[in-house]
Design a protein around this motif. Sequence first.
Motif, PDB file in Angstrom:
ATOM      1  N   GLU A   1       0.825  -1.195   0.000  1.00  0.00           N
ATOM      2  CA  GLU A   1       0.000   0.000   0.000  1.00  0.00           C
ATOM      3  C   GLU A   1       0.869   1.260   0.000  1.00  0.00           C
ATOM      4  O   GLU A   1       0.582   2.204  -0.718  1.00  0.00           O
ATOM      5  N   HIS A   2       1.942   1.268   0.800  1.00  0.00           N
ATOM      6  CA  HIS A   2       2.833   2.430   0.852  1.00  0.00           C
ATOM      7  C   HIS A   2       3.554   2.628  -0.480  1.00  0.00           C
ATOM      8  O   HIS A   2       3.715   3.765  -0.933  1.00  0.00           O
ATOM      9  N   LEU A   3       3.979   1.533  -1.079  1.00  0.00           N
ATOM     10  CA  LEU A   3       4.689   1.643  -2.351  1.00  0.00           C
ATOM     11  C   LEU A   3       3.759   2.131  -3.461  1.00  0.00           C
ATOM     12  O   LEU A   3       4.164   2.903  -4.322  1.00  0.00           O
ATOM     13  N   ARG A   4       2.497   1.713  -3.420  1.00  0.00           N
ATOM     14  CA  ARG A   4       1.517   2.209  -4.384  1.00  0.00           C
ATOM     15  C   ARG A   4       1.340   3.711  -4.201  1.00  0.00           C
ATOM     16  O   ARG A   4       1.286   4.470  -5.172  1.00  0.00           O
ATOM     17  N   ALA A   5       1.292   4.159  -2.953  1.00  0.00           N
ATOM     18  CA  ALA A   5       1.135   5.590  -2.675  1.00  0.00           C
ATOM     19  C   ALA A   5       2.341   6.387  -3.170  1.00  0.00           C
ATOM     20  O   ALA A   5       2.188   7.500  -3.686  1.00  0.00           O
ATOM     21  N   VAL A   6       3.534   5.823  -3.033  1.00  0.00           N
ATOM     22  CA  VAL A   6       4.738   6.491  -3.550  1.00  0.00           C
ATOM     23  C   VAL A   6       4.628   6.650  -5.059  1.00  0.00           C
ATOM     24  O   VAL A   6       4.889   7.726  -5.611  1.00  0.00           O
TER      25      VAL A   6
END
Length: 70
Positions: A1-6
Amino acid sequence: EHLRAVAELANSLPCVQQINLIPYHTLGNTKYDWLCREYELKSTDMPDKDTVNGWLSAVREHTKLFVDTP
């Protein structure tokens, strides 16, 4: 989820041309000795290549930008 947000954040910024993921490394450990300070992350392991490659793939799924590690 964090990598998608990045990836989504980078996509929203027109000046961003690439994403570089910089995994944790232990190259700075000796600086703490020189400074007579305790290195609080000494029990933290560096991620293996498979983990880093998984992160790269996760980001690449959500962007057309160039994604790599230095």
